[in-house]
Scaffold this motif. Structure first.
Motif: not given
Lengths: 207, 207
Positions: B15-30, B32-36
């Motif tokens: 944490l601390g600074p916000p992470q860079p905005v990801e492309r929405s498909d990249a964010a979705r993939n991330r 989904r991986l974390l959910d798995s």
């Protein structure tokens, strides 16, 4: 020759059952080696304490040191062992207010201040000793239990309300957090400030 | 493709600074991986979470997972990151009593209870993430600072006396100690008992 069993406890702090009585010359040699080790740490810190250096400083062969302590970890453990035993003797049967004779919450205040003082000198040693991942074992070891039982007993004598077992655990956690303070944090969180913070915490138990 | 910088914080909490905005498909993939990954942990614990297993579970190539998280440590860090961000959002701007709207010491009680609850589910993950010796860094990282500032702010609002900075440090230390409790200790020090102990501690600040 009777080698003491390396006991480990809070952050490599040892304790619990008394060690077997050593032959007096063996005990003298052990004390002399530990004194030499403390001298090296005073000068160059824990990082400066190597088995070679200790052998030179104490004027003995390296084999003697390995036979005595097994390893550098065993040596660190023995140093902590000595210090913790001395501290336990002080809060169990030493002079008031740390020892018996003072009101229980004054003894608790003294315990915390003495523990903080102890951490200030022993912090590096404890950290070096915990580097192998012993921090996780901190809550199950005899030395922590002895301190927890002591604190719980003082709280009961003072007739503090609530769940004494949990309160003792929480109070000891406050003191142990100081142990993990990296040298950098001490610029703001000085030990005298932490000691006053401990007094304030104990004062809240008086109400 | 923008890879988020792996930030680390309290016990690998980030944490601390916000992470860079990801492309929405990249964010979705991330996501989904974390959910798995969470599903695997629910079933077999943190030890069961390997990169191979995650690839199979998520139906993607192992290369994708390595590109995304760098290493297993990066994956653990990302899991903690997500959870800590969600928790921060809850205590900073979520519903009362954890979020704004309740009296400050009620918020502090709620903070501790929520943190204990969080540790109860995240403890293993935190321990796995700290295994590399991160425990020592705990006191200098952004996530701890955010919680400390939050606690200090509540104490000030409640007009609690004394050294607020030290008191906030000490209170957070109590909560973090729970984090290090080995599974064995939880038989006696149950999380509900620790939560009540926290409430008792906060009640002492009301006096």
């Amino acid at each position: 020759m009777t080698e003491p069993i390396p006991l480990t406890g809070v952050g490599g702090l040892p304790l619990g059952p008394p060690q077997p009585v050593e032959r007096s010359d063996a005990a003298r040699n052990r004390a002399r080696l530990l004194d030499s080790a403390r001298r090296i740490i005073d000068i160059d810190g824990v990082a400066g304490l190597t088995m070679d250096r200790l052998a030179t400083e104490a004027g003995v062969g390296k084999g003697t040191i390995f036979r005595r302590f097994g390893s550098r970890a065993g040596l660190l453990s023995a140093l902590l062992d000595d210090t913790e035993r001395e501290f336990q003797a002080a809060f169990i049967s030493g002079p008031a207010p740390l020892g018996p004779g003072a009101p229980p919450l004054d003894r608790l205040a003294a315990y915390g201040r003495a523990r903080i003082e102890l951490f200030s000198t022993q912090g590096d040693l404890l950290r070096a000793s915990e580097a192998g991942g012993m921090a996780e074992e901190r809550y199950t070891v005899p030395a922590r239990r002895i301190s927890e039982v002591h604190i719980a007993s003082l709280l009961r004598q003072a007739e503090v309300g609530g769940d004494i077992r949990i309160l003792a655990f929480n109070l000891l956690s406050v003191l142990e957090a100081i142990l993990l303070l990296p040298p950098g944090a001490k610029a703001e969180l000085t030990l005298s400030r932490l000691a006053r913070g401990w007094d304030e915490l104990v004062d809240r138990l008086r109400l």
